[in-house]
Enzyme design. Sequence first.
Site, short mmCIF file in Angstrom:
data_model
loop_
_atom_site.label_atom_id
_atom_site.label_comp_id
_atom_site.label_asym_id
_atom_site.label_seq_id
_atom_site.Cartn_x
_atom_site.Cartn_y
_atom_site.Cartn_z
N ARG A 125 0.87 -1.25 0.20
CA ARG A 125 0.25 -0.05 0.15
C ARG A 125 0.57 0.89 0.37
O ARG A 125 0.67 1.98 -1.02
CB ARG A 125 -0.73 -0.20 1.23
CG ARG A 125 -2.05 1.67 1.10
CD ARG A 125 -2.86 1.43 2.48
NE ARG A 125 -2.98 0.72 3.56
CZ ARG A 125 -1.97 0.48 4.06
NH1 ARG A 125 -1.36 1.92 5.04
NH2 ARG A 125 -1.49 -0.04 5.62
N TYR B 261 -16.66 15.92 -15.74
CA TYR B 261 -17.37 14.87 -15.80
C TYR B 261 -18.56 14.87 -14.51
O TYR B 261 -18.26 15.19 -12.84
CB TYR B 261 -16.49 13.85 -14.88
CG TYR B 261 -16.48 12.75 -15.31
CD1 TYR B 261 -16.97 11.40 -16.28
CD2 TYR B 261 -16.16 11.67 -13.75
CE1 TYR B 261 -16.48 10.45 -16.30
CE2 TYR B 261 -16.38 10.53 -14.00
CZ TYR B 261 -16.33 9.98 -15.15
OH TYR B 261 -16.61 8.47 -15.10
N ASP C 8 -8.34 18.87 -14.92
CA ASP C 8 -8.10 17.20 -14.82
C ASP C 8 -8.31 17.17 -16.36
O ASP C 8 -8.48 18.05 -17.29
CB ASP C 8 -9.76 16.98 -14.59
CG ASP C 8 -9.80 15.13 -14.77
OD1 ASP C 8 -9.22 14.45 -15.47
OD2 ASP C 8 -11.09 15.64 -14.56
N LYS D 229 -8.77 6.33 -18.83
CA LYS D 229 -9.04 6.32 -20.55
C LYS D 229 -7.89 6.34 -21.54
O LYS D 229 -7.25 5.39 -21.84
CB LYS D 229 -9.31 7.80 -20.17
CG LYS D 229 -10.07 7.86 -18.94
CD LYS D 229 -12.09 7.57 -19.58
CE LYS D 229 -12.56 7.53 -18.39
NZ LYS D 229 -13.14 8.16 -17.65
C1 LIG Z 1 -13.68 8.63 -16.26
C2 LIG Z 1 -12.99 10.17 -15.68
C3 LIG Z 1 -13.18 10.19 -14.62
C4 LIG Z 1 -13.57 9.48 -13.49
O1 LIG Z 1 -11.88 8.36 -13.54
P1 LIG Z 1 -12.26 7.19 -13.00
O2 LIG Z 1 -11.30 6.40 -13.41
O3 LIG Z 1 -12.96 6.85 -13.95
O4 LIG Z 1 -12.74 6.97 -11.76
C5 LIG Z 1 -12.69 12.24 -14.07
N1 LIG Z 1 -12.52 12.65 -15.28
C6 LIG Z 1 -12.52 12.63 -16.06
C7 LIG Z 1 -12.97 13.87 -17.12
C8 LIG Z 1 -13.19 11.67 -16.22
O5 LIG Z 1 -13.37 10.72 -18.22
#
Ligand SMILES: *Cc1c(COP(=O)(O)O)cnc(C)c1O
Length: 392
Positions: A52, A105, A177, A202
């Site tokens: 961890r 998001y 982000d 992604k």
């Molecule tokens: C998918 C996404 C998230 C969240 O990520 P997870 O891996 O699904 O927890 C946050 N910001 C954006 C822009 C996303 O597309």
Amino acid sequence: MTVDDLGFSSRAIHAGQEPDPTTGAVVPPIHQVSTYKQDGVGGLRGGYEYSRSANPTRTALEECIASLEGGERAFAFASGLAGEDTVLRALLAPGDHVVVPSDAYGGTYRLFNRVLKPWGVDHSIARVADVESVRAALRPETRIVWVETPTNPLLGIADIAAIADVAHGAGALLVVDNTFASPYLQNPIALGADVVVHSTTKYAGGHSDVVGGAVVVAPGALTPRGESVVERVAFHQNSMGAVAGPFDAWLVLRGLKTLAVRMERHCDNAEVVVDFLQSHPGVTAVHYPGLTDHPNHAVAARQMRRFGGMVAFRVKGGEDVAAKVCAETQLFTLGESLGGVESLIEHPGRMTHASVAGTELEVPADLIRLSVGIEDAADLVADLRQALDRLT
Ligand SMILES: *Cc1c(COP(=O)(O)O)cnc(C)c1O
């Protein structure tokens, strides 16, 4: 020559990834292990004690992402939202305030609205494509300005450098982000951001086979209370424990090696799809930062290498037609998520953004979002054409 002096693709393939010292394996092994032998009490080999706290496969990924984003350190998490939650807990305390994008998001907004707010952290909504809207949303107790660019799902563009100035002038940190752009297309830290977050699920992972997240901290970043952001996030990563497992870390690391070539192809294909959508009579609007009539095209051209693989468009006939188009494509798979090699189509109003229906973040009901994959562009256009010709 250090690895940080190399170009993007060289860093993606080599940063944090020396051949294995015992075997010479050119790919970092999956260290599927929880604990490590100590040479006498406290005699750790290479600093590893318990997985961890640290795991060599995760360390390789963290070093690679830090290099790609120009950060001091990166931290890998079990999901994008786990990383977001951890960094927010690390930097905020009840009574603080954050500025949140109007076009974010859905899961991020839900985190602010239904987890952080009951914890005592309130938020105001800003249209981050408009710097003045961000300024107007600030309060004396604002500690973080949160920006997503390009935004999800409307592909708005926030001017990162300008918003960094506004946030810093108010004594707040800027968190970006960077999921939609990926580190290949945009590096927010170089533009003034203090922290970058990613859903590595992604583009970073890129193959729709892993869920993960990352938090990257700018060199020397301090919290509004004067503490080291790296130390705060490191402490919270270990204390909250939402870390990326070794196999997931390995998958993301493998994905990153091809990020540059994949992103170029995503961008090429998105441009072809955008051209087609603009020419189709059933399409009433196309949202893509690469279009010269996009309201912040000039900002996008300045801060992004290219314009990405995400496209949104609106159709004649409203919500039901939009939902039918999503169900009628064959090569574009109907599904949530984005950034994989395969093309995806979705209806934000009823899918990714259903949780924001009725809130300030509601999206147009006739909107369709595409994650344009790396298949042959002609096949993608033919698929969209057959669905749109029949339904609009
Ligand atoms: C998918 C996404 C998230 C969240 O990520 P997870 O891996 O699904 O927890 C946050 N910001 C954006 C822009 C996303 O597309």
